[in-house]
Write a protein that holds these residues in place. Structure first.
Motif, PDB file in Angstrom:
ATOM      1  N   SER A  88       0.827  -1.209   0.000  1.00  0.00           N
ATOM      2  CA  SER A  88       0.000   0.000   0.000  1.00  0.00           C
ATOM      3  C   SER A  88       0.860   1.257   0.000  1.00  0.00           C
ATOM      4  N   ILE A  89       1.886   1.270   0.809  1.00  0.00           N
ATOM      5  CA  ILE A  89       2.796   2.421   0.865  1.00  0.00           C
ATOM      6  C   ILE A  89       3.511   2.596  -0.480  1.00  0.00           C
ATOM      7  N   ILE A  90       3.928   1.487  -1.069  1.00  0.00           N
ATOM      8  CA  ILE A  90       4.584   1.555  -2.383  1.00  0.00           C
ATOM      9  C   ILE A  90       3.615   2.113  -3.418  1.00  0.00           C
ATOM     10  N   GLN A  91       2.355   1.667  -3.394  1.00  0.00           N
ATOM     11  CA  GLN A  91       1.353   2.181  -4.338  1.00  0.00           C
ATOM     12  C   GLN A  91       1.168   3.692  -4.173  1.00  0.00           C
ATOM     13  N   ILE A  92       1.108   4.150  -2.946  1.00  0.00           N
ATOM     14  CA  ILE A  92       0.935   5.584  -2.687  1.00  0.00           C
ATOM     15  C   ILE A  92       2.153   6.367  -3.190  1.00  0.00           C
ATOM     16  N   LEU A  93       3.342   5.888  -2.853  1.00  0.00           N
ATOM     17  CA  LEU A  93       4.564   6.584  -3.287  1.00  0.00           C
ATOM     18  C   LEU A  93       4.698   6.618  -4.808  1.00  0.00           C
ATOM     19  N   LEU A  94       4.397   5.500  -5.458  1.00  0.00           N
ATOM     20  CA  LEU A  94       4.479   5.469  -6.924  1.00  0.00           C
ATOM     21  C   LEU A  94       3.414   6.362  -7.554  1.00  0.00           C
ATOM     22  N   GLY A  95       2.231   6.407  -6.946  1.00  0.00           N
ATOM     23  CA  GLY A  95       1.191   7.315  -7.424  1.00  0.00           C
ATOM     24  C   GLY A  95       1.656   8.764  -7.351  1.00  0.00           C
ATOM     25  N   ILE A  96       2.317   9.117  -6.266  1.00  0.00           N
ATOM     26  CA  ILE A  96       2.840  10.486  -6.114  1.00  0.00           C
ATOM     27  C   ILE A  96       3.915  10.763  -7.164  1.00  0.00           C
ATOM     28  N   LEU A  97       4.805   9.779  -7.395  1.00  0.00           N
ATOM     29  CA  LEU A  97       5.835   9.949  -8.432  1.00  0.00           C
ATOM     30  C   LEU A  97       5.206  10.164  -9.807  1.00  0.00           C
ATOM     31  N   ILE A  98       4.129   9.462 -10.086  1.00  0.00           N
ATOM     32  CA  ILE A  98       3.464   9.594 -11.385  1.00  0.00           C
ATOM     33  C   ILE A  98       2.780  10.953 -11.515  1.00  0.00           C
ATOM     34  N   LEU A  99       2.316  11.508 -10.426  1.00  0.00           N
ATOM     35  CA  LEU A  99       1.677  12.829 -10.470  1.00  0.00           C
ATOM     36  C   LEU A  99       2.661  13.944 -10.823  1.00  0.00           C
ATOM     37  N   ILE A 100       3.917  13.777 -10.438  1.00  0.00           N
ATOM     38  CA  ILE A 100       4.934  14.810 -10.671  1.00  0.00           C
ATOM     39  C   ILE A 100       5.549  14.566 -12.051  1.00  0.00           C
ATOM     40  N   PRO A 101       5.400  15.507 -12.975  1.00  0.00           N
ATOM     41  CA  PRO A 101       5.869  15.275 -14.355  1.00  0.00           C
ATOM     42  C   PRO A 101       7.328  14.840 -14.481  1.00  0.00           C
ATOM     43  N   ILE A 102       8.210  15.406 -13.686  1.00  0.00           N
ATOM     44  CA  ILE A 102       9.635  15.079 -13.833  1.00  0.00           C
ATOM     45  C   ILE A 102       9.954  13.660 -13.346  1.00  0.00           C
ATOM     46  N   THR A 103       9.120  13.085 -12.479  1.00  0.00           N
ATOM     47  CA  THR A 103       9.355  11.725 -11.969  1.00  0.00           C
ATOM     48  C   THR A 103       8.346  10.720 -12.538  1.00  0.00           C
ATOM     49  N   ARG A 104       7.523  11.175 -13.466  1.00  0.00           N
ATOM     50  CA  ARG A 104       6.449  10.330 -14.014  1.00  0.00           C
ATOM     51  C   ARG A 104       7.001   9.052 -14.657  1.00  0.00           C
ATOM     52  N   PHE A 105       8.029   9.179 -15.469  1.00  0.00           N
ATOM     53  CA  PHE A 105       8.593   8.007 -16.145  1.00  0.00           C
ATOM     54  C   PHE A 105       9.069   6.970 -15.124  1.00  0.00           C
ATOM     55  N   MET A 106       9.807   7.413 -14.120  1.00  0.00           N
ATOM     56  CA  MET A 106      10.315   6.483 -13.110  1.00  0.00           C
ATOM     57  C   MET A 106       9.164   5.844 -12.332  1.00  0.00           C
ATOM     58  N   GLY A 107       8.133   6.619 -12.017  1.00  0.00           N
ATOM     59  CA  GLY A 107       6.968   6.075 -11.318  1.00  0.00           C
ATOM     60  C   GLY A 107       6.252   5.029 -12.144  1.00  0.00           C
TER      61      GLY A 107
END
Length: 161
Positions: A88-107
């Protein structure tokens, strides 16, 4: 002739803008979905229902761990052990990474094995068609979103050292 060239450039610009906008919208939808699912799992103490008669009939009498009994036992074990909270924590963190354009690819790239795991857990353990379709669509969307970065993949895979 110059007018046709200008029209073609204009179409290309509009096409690229449309693709970028669609990519952004889909990425935000996926990100919010995983943030929401992760948050809900993290804040839920609810276990999957497993009745004693189901355990006796399915596991002892039939010598099987078929769905839903086997799946519910696995998911309850994941929840009780804390493994589901980590996911669940990983899903939340990856969701946040995807929201930020500069980290979207990595997310998106990091989310891919998570979605593969979720999809195949449902296919092999749960096998509810609605869950298979939902997780399959998310897997497909993630792959499509990653295709947007095809130049990065091409560069990373074909660059000689």
């Amino acid at each position: 002739m110059q007018s046709n060239l200008f029209t073609m450039e204009k179409r290309q610009i509009i096409s690229k803008l449309l693709i970028r906008s669609l990519h952004t919208i889909l990425a935000i939808v996926v990100a919010l979905f995983f943030i929401s699912k992760g948050y809900n799992k993290l804040n839920s103490d609810k276990l999957k229902p497993v009745e004693l008669d189901q355990i006796i009939t399915t596991i002892i009498d039939n010598n099987s761990y078929e769905a839903p009994v086997g799946y519910n036992i696995v998911m309850n074990t994941f929840k009780y052990s804390g493994f589901l909270d980590m996911i669940s924590i990983i899903q939340i963190l990856l969701g946040i990474l995807i929201l930020i354009p500069i980290t979207r690819f990595m997310g998106l790239l990091t989310l891919l094995p998570v979605i593969f795991n979720i999809f195949f857990m449902h296919v092999f353990f749960d096998n509810r068609m609605d869950e298979n379709i939902e997780t399959g669509i998310l897997l497909l969307i993630n792959i499509i979103l990653l295709l947007y970065y095809h130049k990065l993949f091409k560069h990373a895979l074909l660059t000689k050292e």
